[in-house]
Design a protein around this motif. Structure first.
Motif, mmCIF file in Angstrom:
data_model
loop_
_atom_site.group_PDB
_atom_site.id
_atom_site.type_symbol
_atom_site.label_atom_id
_atom_site.label_comp_id
_atom_site.label_asym_id
_atom_site.label_seq_id
_atom_site.Cartn_x
_atom_site.Cartn_y
_atom_site.Cartn_z
ATOM 1 N N UNK A 1 -12.716 -1.385 4.491
ATOM 2 C CA UNK A 1 -12.131 -0.097 4.698
ATOM 3 C C UNK A 1 -10.321 -0.217 4.951
ATOM 4 N N UNK A 2 -10.165 -0.862 6.040
ATOM 5 C CA UNK A 2 -9.009 -1.086 6.658
ATOM 6 C C UNK A 2 -8.096 -1.920 5.666
ATOM 7 N N UNK A 3 -8.456 -3.063 4.958
ATOM 8 C CA UNK A 3 -7.664 -3.618 4.076
ATOM 9 C C UNK A 3 -7.684 -2.638 2.772
ATOM 10 N N UNK A 4 -8.454 -2.136 2.291
ATOM 11 C CA UNK A 4 -8.132 -1.120 0.997
ATOM 12 C C UNK A 4 -7.135 -0.095 1.659
ATOM 13 N N UNK A 5 -7.307 0.463 2.535
ATOM 14 C CA UNK A 5 -6.521 1.538 2.970
ATOM 15 C C UNK A 5 -4.978 0.859 3.011
#
Lengths: 373, 373
Positions: free
Chosen positions: A341-345
């Motif tokens: 999630x953090x990577x995509x965000x």
């Protein structure tokens, strides 16, 4: 490849910017979030997992690695990259923050900070030269200088005195590791607490020493979100525009967005990994507390839009079962997911900045995460 | 594919034999070791990991899955295979052994066994019909009948009375799940404690009921290795040669080899996975206690001959560090390794049996694991 330290700005949007930072272990697209690998491992994950979730740089903790297994051992075994099987970039902190938050009996002098290990109570001294030596042993791509992280609520006199010490320590760190040496970059840290003029004073002094990048320290230490954003908006522009800017220990999705809006390029925080182990999961539909009874029979994936292994393979009901049963696989799947999630965000944030629609992206994400974490 | 239950013998060597067993989720080469996935997960591993280490069949625990998350929930979510993302064969035990070893306040009657949950103390009844119903809900490929696992040291009178009950329960299980129904196989369990004539009596009765395979229960319950091997050598040949034979809850490398020598086809045990979490690692050079100081600076792989991810990627020094630091990755890497060792040990055993050199292989492995575990 460019020389380590090369920082090439790409398109920006207001104060938000995109860039590429070259390190000895590869290039990083910024803004970037760095997963925390405290003790030579991002908890529960293999290096191959980090590649799968597109983590481009991870953080290692000098304090922990110095105490266990020891930086000299790591050096003997070929450095931290080889030791932990990760050949991407690594940033190591200076250990100062952990000394202030974890260890007992610490005492600060001009020489450095004396502390007792949280593991066995043994006494140690972290001087500027010592933390540089440790980070050279670890072989990190980006080293951080020793600083004093002023506690929240410190008064003006203490804060001013402290930032002077932080500057003198920064000079000693720079001297112990000349610019460009070994391909290891070194970042300075700006302190100054919650006094804007002291932030400016600290920034001026640290920039004068000269580093490959600059960090804002002493934020996210207990202040309100409004206070943090106020200092952030004021202090970030004081850092050189042509060098990477790093907001240490931050944070929640909306804090990353606020940081990017202020022109910050790099972030780290235990939030996604720690929350994963507590069953608090980030999705692009909002936060999910996987232990809640409502997920007991929920056959749908945690986040139908997420490409991570957990979302591709399992139901919320299964993830809830693993969490309730305290299964080791729960920590792993939740961590894989939250870091994805953090990577995509961050990937979407970079794209939004490039396309001049960062404000809209920020508003969209803030609506999903209204209360912060 | 052959019909579930098809059991095709291949080359043998003395009493040791190779074969293929067809299940609704694929074929298994035997002799085989089944990793234990107690609560719907082999602790710390993903289904993809199980494929990587060539696990061909895993075991699920009826007792645990019944209590949490509940077999009816699992059925509603499509069965255990779908719930846990594993589409290979699964064997489920009857839950009887866990009732006898884990739960409090158990009471055995003709009807079944009443027990208190180890989780919340709630009262439950496992009857033969109930454990069949649970296993049908779970949808396992191989179900086990309810039996009474006689404690070590039980006298002849108790053991004889108990095996009668086990036979009556076996008949009720068979009646509740007719042969061939739903493609789910059912194995009977021979008891009889440490009395050879009672073992023969139990075998005769259980075979008379008629099952897809036959297990030896009530071994590895505290007896000496010599006692176990004595009963094993005597009782294994009593089981039909044309059906798979399963030695429940066994075990250590030398016990698997003794079992194979006696003509056993299937094994399960928590040993490799539990030992992994305790830092006790199996290698083809002998056992390694990874926490030992001698590995502190050991840059070599755990087992240079092992193809597992841990051995391909990390040093003993790193594995020791993870173990000492109680890192989650330690459990994962150690488990990956130990199950790979068991998988290869069994693959080599099958090859040795096919090539008529099983005795030599057994002697070689026993030399590596002289003291048993």
């Amino acid at each position: 490849m460019n020389a380590p330290g090369t920082f090439t700005l790409g398109p920006g949007d207001g104060s938000a910017r995109t860039a590429r930072l070259t390190t000895a272990h590869g290039e990083i697209e910024t803004p970037v979030f760095m997963p925390v690998g405290t003790q030579g491992t991002v908890k529960s994950l293999c290096p191959t997992d980090l590649q799968d979730i597109k983590a481009r740089i991870i953080l290692g903790n000098t304090y922990h690695l110095y105490l266990r297994p020891g930086d000299e051992l790591v050096a003997k075994l070929g450095g931290l990259h080889r030791f932990m099987g990760w050949d991407g970039p690594i940033l190591t902190d200076s250990g100062g923050f952990q000394v202030f938050s974890l260890s007992g009996l610490r005492r600060i002098t001009e020489e450095g900070v004396t502390f007792a290990s949280h593991i066995d109570g043994s006494k140690h001294l972290f001087s500027p030269e010592k933390v540089v030596s440790i980070q050279r042993n670890l072989g990190s791509d980006i080293m951080m200088v020793l600083d004093e992280c002023v506690p929240y609520g410190a008064d003006r006199a203490y804060t001013e005195k402290s930032l002077g010490l932080t500057t003198r320590w920064a000079r000693r760190c720079r001297k112990a590791h000349p610019a460009g040496d070994r391909g290891q970059l070194m970042f300075g840290i700006v302190q100054g607490g919650f006094f804007k003029d002291l932030r400016a004073q600290s920034a001026e002094q640290i920039i004068e020493v000269g580093f490959d990048g600059y960090a804002l320290g002493g934020l996210s230490v207990g202040e309100s979100r409004a206070e943090m954003y106020d200092i952030l908006g004021d202090a970030a522009p004081l850092l050189p525009a042509d060098r990477p800017r790093y907001l240490m220990g931050v944070g929640a999705p909306r804090d990353l967005l606020a940081g990017m809006a202020a022109g910050i390029d790099m972030f780290d925080c235990v939030l996604p990994t720690r929350n994963a182990r507590n069953g608090t999961l980030f999705t692009f539909q909002g936060k999910v507390n996987i232990k809640r009874a409502e997920y007991r029979e929920d056959d749908s994936p945690l986040d139908p839009t997420c490409p991570c292994y957990a979302c591709r393979t399992f139901s919320r009901a299964y993830l809830r079962h693993l969490y309730i049963a305290k299964e080791l696989l729960s920590y792993r799947l939740n961590t894989l997911h939250n870091l994805t999630f953090f990577s995509i965000m961050m990937e979407r944030a970079r794209q939004a900045i490039r396309e001049g629609r960062f404000a809209a992206y920020r508003a969209e994400m803030e609506a999903l995460y209204p209360e912060g974490e």
